[in-house]
Design an enzyme around this catalytic site. Structure first.
Site, PDB file in Angstrom:
ATOM      1  N   GLU A   1       0.934  -1.082   0.007  1.00 51.26           N
ATOM      2  CA  GLU A   1      -0.174  -0.086  -0.088  1.00 51.26           C
ATOM      3  C   GLU A   1       0.852   1.300  -0.114  1.00 51.26           C
ATOM      4  O   GLU A   1       1.850   1.435   0.549  1.00 51.26           O
ATOM      5  CB  GLU A   1      -0.918   0.106   1.252  1.00 51.26           C
ATOM      6  CG  GLU A   1      -1.713   1.204   1.551  1.00 51.26           C
ATOM      7  CD  GLU A   1      -2.837   1.512   0.239  1.00 51.26           C
ATOM      8  OE1 GLU A   1      -3.350   0.294  -0.318  1.00 51.26           O
ATOM      9  OE2 GLU A   1      -2.761   2.709  -0.109  1.00 51.26           O
TER      10      GLU A   1
ATOM     11  N   ASP B   1       1.071   0.274  -5.027  1.00 45.51           N
ATOM     12  CA  ASP B   1      -0.031   0.581  -5.845  1.00 45.51           C
ATOM     13  C   ASP B   1      -0.064   1.783  -6.458  1.00 45.51           C
ATOM     14  O   ASP B   1      -0.431   2.288  -7.413  1.00 45.51           O
ATOM     15  CB  ASP B   1      -1.401   0.277  -5.170  1.00 45.51           C
ATOM     16  CG  ASP B   1      -1.471   1.106  -3.909  1.00 45.51           C
ATOM     17  OD1 ASP B   1      -0.444   1.561  -3.228  1.00 45.51           O
ATOM     18  OD2 ASP B   1      -2.660   0.978  -3.286  1.00 45.51           O
TER      19      ASP B   1
ATOM     20  N   THR C   1      -6.083   2.516  -5.180  1.00 47.10           N
ATOM     21  CA  THR C   1      -5.880   1.000  -5.085  1.00 47.10           C
ATOM     22  C   THR C   1      -6.573   0.186  -5.993  1.00 47.10           C
ATOM     23  O   THR C   1      -6.165  -0.694  -6.540  1.00 47.10           O
ATOM     24  CB  THR C   1      -6.307   0.652  -3.545  1.00 47.10           C
ATOM     25  OG1 THR C   1      -5.314   0.930  -2.719  1.00 47.10           O
ATOM     26  CG2 THR C   1      -6.203  -1.060  -3.441  1.00 47.10           C
TER      27      THR C   1
HETATM   28  C1  GP9 Z   1      -9.357  -0.081   1.376  1.00 46.79           C
HETATM   29  C2  GP9 Z   1      -7.866  -0.042   0.497  1.00 46.79           C
HETATM   30  C3  GP9 Z   1      -7.441   1.351   0.242  1.00 46.79           C
HETATM   31  O1  GP9 Z   1      -9.625  -1.187   1.269  1.00 46.79           O
HETATM   32  O2  GP9 Z   1      -7.404  -0.789  -0.258  1.00 46.79           O
HETATM   33  O3  GP9 Z   1      -7.648   2.234  -0.816  1.00 46.79           O
HETATM   34  P1  GP9 Z   1      -6.934   3.402  -1.356  1.00 46.79           P
HETATM   35  O4  GP9 Z   1      -7.491   4.676  -0.568  1.00 46.79           O
HETATM   36  O5  GP9 Z   1      -5.681   3.256  -1.241  1.00 46.79           O
HETATM   37  O6  GP9 Z   1      -7.371   3.556  -2.866  1.00 46.79           O
HETATM   38 MN    MN Z   2      -3.852   2.257  -2.289  1.00 45.41          MN
END
Ligand code: GP9
Ligand code: MN
Length: 710
Positions: A260, A486, A309
């Site tokens: 992340e 990501d 994400t």
């Molecule tokens: C939520 C996570 C976050 O489940 O995958 O998404 P993002 O805010 O990074 O798009």
């Molecule tokens: Mn994300």
């Protein structure tokens, strides 16, 4: 009851109108508080929740105020009230089964699953549900006994208009508050929960209706010819695999680790603490990066836009871009036909597939999209033990997340394609800066930046523990492990504050540097082979799927994928950003400025030759993006047959009782069951998982004093 006197006001049309509005508000609030789990986190969110039914209720009921004839007006009001209650109640029932809200598509598709619907509606009925309908009985009795009488006088048109206008104004007030609390709510549409939480069921349904209608218009105009055009584009851009590497990971499990918000600059980065001592932020991931069993990339870019994400997931699993506005997964994920990685691998090589993620299954519409991508299992929040101490607003923290995943992972039939979506390293990066802080904070004037390194370090440690488990359980040798960032973690607006940490200054920071900051890690770790190393090819997330498939020995010539194998000598080395900007091995074009990729020098007056090259790159990029949009908005995969893949039956997937399904799969395979659990004679490997806190690993004053106490 005969003696009971109701206020006179109720015998006026406006009085009756108000009564219905209040009743509906009460029902709606009860549903919010007792039926749905909307994750309310602050007083402001409670406030928004409490006001959000008002606007649409007043608006819809006010329609009846325009009707002059008494009977017709009252009946209209009651019908509207009934329909609103029905919609609310249908959502309550549906939520019990799916932890989600009803979309227009669900309603339209209800016919397809009609058998068994009545039965499950009964099964979902709770005795207190009577309360949602009781008022109808009471109202009928009151009318029959003339406790409430029809008001013969029509409401003046001006009054009716005032009521409608008022409701519209309330709606905009509501929307304003919602946008303050959750910016870009409508443009990014994170999940249905969010729309209901901020705008209410009626508004959500209307919004969903408009979007569904628009999408269906574009879809209806698309034809098989469009797909022929797309197929020509794809075959013109096909990059043949590198012979030395094709199939080196044939038949292995694929384990994706979604890092992340992890940017490439964190690789090998050492953060100086206040005493000038350096701390390596991601020591474990760095060791993978430099391992010759890993194909690492140092010019790999994210290509996401508003879907963040979810866009990254779309790119990685499909080699298609997200949409230019909003998120593909929420808008089209549950509707379109796809030929995604899990589906391809299942059909070509018998892979099982699963996604693991410790947040609500509805976030980014994953629960629906994954069915269309062919994922067999989706382990979302409900499969994990999540509490206040081990989670934050985006779900379970990475260490318990990976640890608690082991008991499911060991049950998957091999080979599998499994994706782990970590989340702790997510904005606001204040998750590990309090008492539990271990890793030092950066020393800038921006708190978001300051915490980023500590959460990244936590992620690194979680990934290391997961690798240790993979080794202990025996999965490691038989798997390819892919790590990818990501998207950016530090947004462009903060980059100038970050500059000093990267040896730059605020004044000399340019768009070129902003573009550099869009690099994210991408590493394919193939245990046992040693042909890896750091590859400098310029590429992006759209290229990941063909790259992986070629390593797995899967021929991609007949697949519609917009990227190119990064290990192929034929790769074009042009990286499209979703807004049309780009990076190539020669030029960086970002926010209207052109730079030389190697030096970062601005090219303010390009030569005729340079201009020509840049123009052709721009065309190349916009063609790639337009092709992606054409596929997605036209739902063109429904016309495609050349891949040889069978049509995917999305109704076969049910993410609610994975444990039973896993057991059934093992039983069905019998002695041939390939899950780790079966191979280990039914003894779980979950105990082999070792997890430690930062303090336990590094020792701190707290840990020392605890040891002293013992
Ligand atoms: C939520 C996570 C976050 O489940 O995958 O998404 P993002 O805010 O990074 O798009
Ligand atoms: Mn994300």
């Amino acid at each position: 009851m005969n003696k009971m006197k109701l206020p006179k006001f109720l015998n006026t049309r406006l009085g009756f109108f108000s009564l219905l509005a209040i009743l509906f508000w009460v029902k709606n609030i009860c549903a919010y508080l007792f039926e749905f789990n909307l994750g309310i986190e602050s007083v402001r969110q409670y406030f928004i929740l409490f006001i959000n039914p008002i606007a649409t209720t007043l608006f819809l009921l006010s329609i009846a105020l325009y009707v002059k004839r008494p009977k017709v007006s009252y009946i209209t009001m009651m019908v509207i009230y009934f329909l609103m209650t029905l919609l609310l109640f249908a959502n309550i029932s549906y939520y019990r089964e799916f932890t989600d809200f009803i979309t227009i598509n669900t309603i339209l598709g209800a016919g397809k699953v009609a058998s068994g619907l009545g039965e499950s509606a009964l099964r979902l009925f709770r005795i207190h549900d009577v309360l949602y309908w009781l008022d109808f009985v009471v109202l009928i009795v009151l009318f029959a006994r003339k406790k409430i009488t029809l008001d013969e006088r029509p409401v003046r048109a001006r009054m009716a208009l005032a009521m409608s206008t008022l409701s519209v104004m309330i709606f905009f007030g509501n929307l304003f508050l919602a946008e303050v609390d959750r910016p870009e709510l409508l443009t990014r549409t994170f999940s249905r929960d969010y729309l209901v939480k901020y705008l209410g069921i009626n508004a959500f349904t209307a919004y969903d209706g408009v979007q569904t209608y628009q999408a269906s218009q574009v879809r209806a105009e698309a034809s098989p010819n469009d797909m022929d055009e797309v197929a020509n584009y794809v075959s013109d851009h096909y990059a043949a695999p590198n012979d030395d590497l094709y199939g080196i990971a044939k038949g292995k499990n694929v384990i994706y680790i979604h890092l992340e918000s992890t940017q490439q600059f964190l690789i090998d980065y050492k953060l100086k603490d206040e005493n000038g001592v350096e701390h390596e932020v991601m020591p474990f991931i760095n060791s993978l990066y430099h391992d010759n069993q890993t194909f690492s990339f140092d010019n790999f870019y994210h290509q996401v836009k508003g879907g963040k994400t979810s866009d990254a997931e779309t790119l990685m699993d499909n080699s298609l871009f997200g949409l230019n506005q909003g998120a593909l997964m929420t808008q089209l994920g549950g509707k379109n036909t796809f030929e995604s990685a899990p589906n391809i691998l299942e059909q070509v090589d018998g892979y099982t597939s699963a996604v693991f993620h410790g947040n609500d299954g509805t976030f980014w519409n994953r629960n629906e999209t994954y069915k269309h991508w062919g994922y067999d299992y989706f382990f979302s929040k409900e499969y994990y033990d999540v509490n206040e101490d081990n989670s934050f607003q985006y779900g379970l923290h990475d260490k318990p997340f990976f640890e608690q995943s082991a008991k499911y992972l060991e049950q998957l039939q091999q080979p599998f394609y499994a994706k782990f979506i970590a989340v702790s390293n997510h904005f606001p990066y204040s998750q590990f800066t309090g008492d539990e802080a271990g890793f030092p904070l950066a020393q800038t004037d921006d708190e978001t930046i300051n915490g980023y390194f500590a959460t990244a370090n936590y992620l690194d440690s979680a990934v290391e523990e997961f690798f240790n488990y993979l080794k202990a359980s025996g999965l490691y040798e038989n798997s390819v492990i892919v790590l990818y960032g990501d998207h950016y973690g530090i947004s462009e607006s903060r980059n100038t504050s970050l500059a000093p940490l990267l040896g730059k200054t605020e004044d000399t920071w340019t768009s070129y540097d902003d573009a550099q900051m869009q690099k994210v890690p991408y590493m394919i770790h193939v245990p046992g082979q040693t042909k890896g190393g750091i590859n400098h090819t310029y590429g992006g997330q759209v290229d990941a799927l063909p790259t992986l498939l070629h390593l797995l020995g899967v021929d991609t010539t007949n697949y519609i994928q917009l990227g190119q194998d990064l290990l192929s000598p034929e790769h074009d080395q042009v990286v499209a950003f979703r807004n049309g900007d780009f990076v190539s091995n020669k030029y960086v074009y970002h926010k209207g400025s052109l730079y030389d990729t190697a030096t970062g020098t601005a090219i303010t007056e390009p030569t005729a030759e340079q201009q020509q090259e840049v123009d052709s790159l721009k065309d190349q990029v916009s063609q790639q993006l337009a092709t992606s949009d054409q596929i997605n908005s036209g739902d063109l995969f429904r016309f495609y047959t050349k891949s040889g893949l069978k049509e995917l039956d999305t109704t076969q997937f049910n993410y609610k009782d994975a444990e039973t399904q896993l057991k059934e799969a093992a039983e069905k395979a019998g002695a041939d069951s390939t899950s780790v659990l079966s191979q280990n004679n039914g003894v779980s490997t979950a105990d082999l998982y070792k997890t430690q806190t930062y303090q336990e690993i590094h020792g701190t004053a707290t840990a020392d004093s605890e040891a002293a106490e013992k």
